[in-house]
Design an enzyme around this catalytic site. Structure first.
Site, PDB file in Angstrom:
ATOM      1  N   PRO A  65       3.200  -1.949   0.280  1.00 43.14           N
ATOM      2  CA  PRO A  65       2.195  -1.662   1.348  1.00 43.14           C
ATOM      3  C   PRO A  65       1.245  -0.666   0.276  1.00 43.14           C
ATOM      4  CG  PRO A  65       4.044  -0.527   1.774  1.00 43.14           C
ATOM      5  CD  PRO A  65       4.564  -1.520   0.672  1.00 43.14           C
ATOM      6  N   HIS A  66       0.025  -0.951   0.405  1.00 38.72           N
ATOM      7  CA  HIS A  66      -0.988  -0.374  -0.233  1.00 38.72           C
ATOM      8  C   HIS A  66      -2.189  -0.292   0.705  1.00 38.72           C
ATOM      9  CE1 HIS A  66      -1.236  -4.643  -1.026  1.00 38.72           C
ATOM     10  NE2 HIS A  66      -2.667  -4.427  -1.088  1.00 38.72           N
ATOM     11  N   ALA A  67      -3.174   0.711   0.313  1.00 38.42           N
ATOM     12  CA  ALA A  67      -4.394   1.087   0.979  1.00 38.42           C
ATOM     13  C   ALA A  67      -5.416   1.769  -0.106  1.00 38.42           C
ATOM     14  CB  ALA A  67      -4.121   1.826   2.149  1.00 38.42           C
TER      15      ALA A  67
END
Length: 154
Positions: A65-67
């Site tokens: 997951p990344h943002a």
């Protein structure tokens, strides 16, 4: 670039029970706050927004997951090892127990992509994932992740 450039020892944690994907993202928000001072609610919101575009479970029990987040000057990471795998809508439909999350500045371009590629390449190594799964000590996990691995020349 090495994982030690983006991952701090205090951003590595073993989670005994995450009951759902949403709970796991909340654990990541709490860890991002503890290690980097990022707002936990803003982190969870950014991760959920990214997940809505398509799941970041890449298969073989691994999720990335990344943002993009405001207030960051460089890409940073957080690592969770789950004692009990959780459903993450992965491409291979397998539950996830290794989670490496990346947080990038809003205007990060190539740096974010390079970090994502590095993490993806690293966690594609089945021997390394087996080592991670065999250890429950955050300091040991950090060492395994940040050891200089042999990179094959193109």
């Amino acid at each position: 670039m090495n994982l030690s450039n983006i991952l701090k020892p205090e951003a590595v944690k073993v989670v005994s029970s995450a009951s759902s994907k949403k709970r796991l993202l909340q654990d990541l928000g709490d860890l991002a706050f503890a290690a980097y001072g990022l707002s936990a609610p803003a982190t969870v919101e950014a991760l959920m927004e990214r997940e809505s575009l398509g799941p970041t479970g890449v298969g073989q029990g691994v999720a990335l997951p990344h943002a993009r987040m405001s207030g960051l000057e460089s890409v940073v990471g957080a690592f969770l090892l789950l004692e009990k795998p959780v459903d993450f809508d992965s491409v291979d439909r397998q539950p996830v127990d290794i989670v490496f999350s990346l947080f990038a500045p809003e205007d990060a371009g190539v740096e974010h992509l390079k970090a994502l590629a590095l993490v993806s390449r690293t966690l594609r190594e089945s021997a390394l994932c087996a080592k991670l799964r065999a250890n429950a000590d955050p300091a040991t996990l950090y060492t395994i992740l940040t050891e200089n691995h042999t990179v094959q020349a193109a």
